[in-house]
Design a protein around this motif. Structure first.
Motif, PDB file in Angstrom:
ATOM      1  N   TYR A 212       0.802  -1.221   0.000  1.00 37.03           N
ATOM      2  CA  TYR A 212       0.000   0.000   0.000  1.00 37.03           C
ATOM      3  C   TYR A 212       0.836   1.271   0.000  1.00 37.03           C
ATOM      4  O   TYR A 212       0.304   2.370   0.138  1.00 37.03           O
ATOM      5  N   LYS A 213       2.175   1.110  -0.122  1.00 36.80           N
ATOM      6  CA  LYS A 213       3.087   2.258  -0.180  1.00 36.80           C
ATOM      7  C   LYS A 213       2.850   3.224   0.983  1.00 36.80           C
ATOM      8  O   LYS A 213       2.598   4.423   0.798  1.00 36.80           O
ATOM      9  N   VAL A 214       2.941   2.679   2.198  1.00 42.22           N
ATOM     10  CA  VAL A 214       2.702   3.457   3.414  1.00 42.22           C
ATOM     11  C   VAL A 214       3.972   4.227   3.762  1.00 42.22           C
ATOM     12  O   VAL A 214       4.972   3.637   4.173  1.00 42.22           O
ATOM     13  N   ALA A 215       3.944   5.531   3.597  1.00 43.82           N
ATOM     14  CA  ALA A 215       5.145   6.342   3.787  1.00 43.82           C
ATOM     15  C   ALA A 215       5.626   6.353   5.235  1.00 43.82           C
ATOM     16  O   ALA A 215       6.817   6.240   5.513  1.00 43.82           O
ATOM     17  N   GLU A 216       4.697   6.502   6.188  1.00 47.30           N
ATOM     18  CA  GLU A 216       5.111   6.639   7.591  1.00 47.30           C
ATOM     19  C   GLU A 216       5.251   5.297   8.301  1.00 47.30           C
ATOM     20  O   GLU A 216       5.723   5.238   9.430  1.00 47.30           O
ATOM     21  N   GLY A 217       4.876   4.224   7.649  1.00 47.84           N
ATOM     22  CA  GLY A 217       4.979   2.905   8.266  1.00 47.84           C
ATOM     23  C   GLY A 217       3.686   2.497   8.931  1.00 47.84           C
ATOM     24  O   GLY A 217       3.163   3.215   9.786  1.00 47.84           O
ATOM     25  N   ALA A 218       3.133   1.365   8.523  1.00 46.89           N
ATOM     26  CA  ALA A 218       1.901   0.864   9.134  1.00 46.89           C
ATOM     27  C   ALA A 218       2.158   0.458  10.576  1.00 46.89           C
ATOM     28  O   ALA A 218       3.263   0.064  10.935  1.00 46.89           O
ATOM     29  N   GLY A 219       1.111   0.571  11.395  1.00 47.75           N
ATOM     30  CA  GLY A 219       1.225   0.179  12.801  1.00 47.75           C
ATOM     31  C   GLY A 219      -0.037  -0.521  13.244  1.00 47.75           C
ATOM     32  O   GLY A 219      -0.924  -0.812  12.439  1.00 47.75           O
ATOM     33  N   ILE A 220      -0.141  -0.805  14.529  1.00 49.19           N
ATOM     34  CA  ILE A 220      -1.315  -1.486  15.067  1.00 49.19           C
ATOM     35  C   ILE A 220      -1.972  -0.606  16.126  1.00 49.19           C
ATOM     36  O   ILE A 220      -1.332   0.223  16.765  1.00 49.19           O
ATOM     37  N   ARG A 221      -3.280  -0.811  16.303  1.00 50.11           N
ATOM     38  CA  ARG A 221      -4.036  -0.197  17.390  1.00 50.11           C
ATOM     39  C   ARG A 221      -4.847  -1.293  18.069  1.00 50.11           C
ATOM     40  O   ARG A 221      -5.449  -2.141  17.410  1.00 50.11           O
ATOM     41  N   ILE A 222      -4.885  -1.260  19.405  1.00 51.43           N
ATOM     42  CA  ILE A 222      -5.724  -2.176  20.173  1.00 51.43           C
ATOM     43  C   ILE A 222      -7.018  -1.452  20.503  1.00 51.43           C
ATOM     44  O   ILE A 222      -7.002  -0.345  21.073  1.00 51.43           O
TER      45      ILE A 222
END
Length: 224
Positions: free
Chosen positions: A207-217
């Motif tokens: 998905y060309k995520v510039a800031e870096g994918a992360g997780i949320r709980i």
């Protein structure tokens, strides 16, 4: 009443992930030492981080830095994890070791490759023994998010460890630098966070995520 903050040593503090963590803790008022095999490189990096963070960062060799920290952070590539941990083993006795290790094996870093099907961090705890309280955390935070000191970190972190008190200490260290952290169970569960890093790398690429994918709980009531 002034809160007494523990001193923190970040081994691998000249790398992107370690430097970001070190700078954020220094900005939050912690005394931070960064370690490297190259002492001159560590000193130069520490001076840069001190200027950027407006806090106290010193550079030293890995053994000396580990001795300075009441809490030690291991933020090195998987290939160097065990070698460095053995090198500083005596300095880790009685301390919390926060291991940020992700078992990425180039060139296929977007593919989960856990050692023996289990957690690399749990394996290190077994090797170091009960005298070191190993906690796994920060594997799923993009390094450039940590380095952007004036921007919030846009993800949560999972904190695993067999010692609940040590886990809570690490959760509070994350909170101090503006990151929401969650108790995620025993150290064996670190395998999930380690594996998630490869999943997130794959998502970033697709998905060309510039800031870096992360997780949320989600679904948990707001914590005090």
């Amino acid at each position: 009443m002034t809160q007494i903050r523990p001193s923190i040593a970040v081994l691998g503090g000249t790398g992107h992930e370690g430097a970001g963590l070190a700078a954020r803790w220094a900005r939050a008022g912690y005394k931070v030492a960064i370690g490297s095999r190259d002492v001159a490189r560590a000193v130069d990096a520490a001076n840069e981080l001190s200027r950027a963070a407006g806090g106290e960062v010193v550079g030293a060799g890995n053994v000396e830095a580990a001795a300075m920290g009441e809490i030690v952070v291991l933020a090195v590539p998987y290939a160097a994890q065990r070698t460095l941990a053995r090198e500083v083993r005596a300095e880790l006795e009685g301390k919390i070791l926060i291991d940020v290790t992700v078992p990425l094996i180039p060139p296929k870093v977007a593919r989960v490759q856990l050692p023996g099907g289990g957690s690399a961090v749990e394996a290190l705890q077994q090797e170091l023994g009960e005298g070191v309280r190993v906690v796994s955390a920060f594997q799923n935070v993009a390094a450039h998010q940590l380095s952007a000191l004036d921007s919030p970190v846009n993800c949560d972190v999972l904190v695993t460890g067999d010692d609940i008190e040590a886990r809570e200490t690490v959760c509070q260290l994350a909170k101090a630098i503006g990151i929401t952290a969650w108790h995620a169970g025993p150290l064996a569960n670190s395998a999930a966070a380690e594996a998630l890093t490869s999943v997130l790398i794959a998502i970033n690429k697709r998905y060309k995520v510039a800031e870096g994918a992360g997780i949320r709980i989600t679904g948990i009531p707001e914590q005090p």
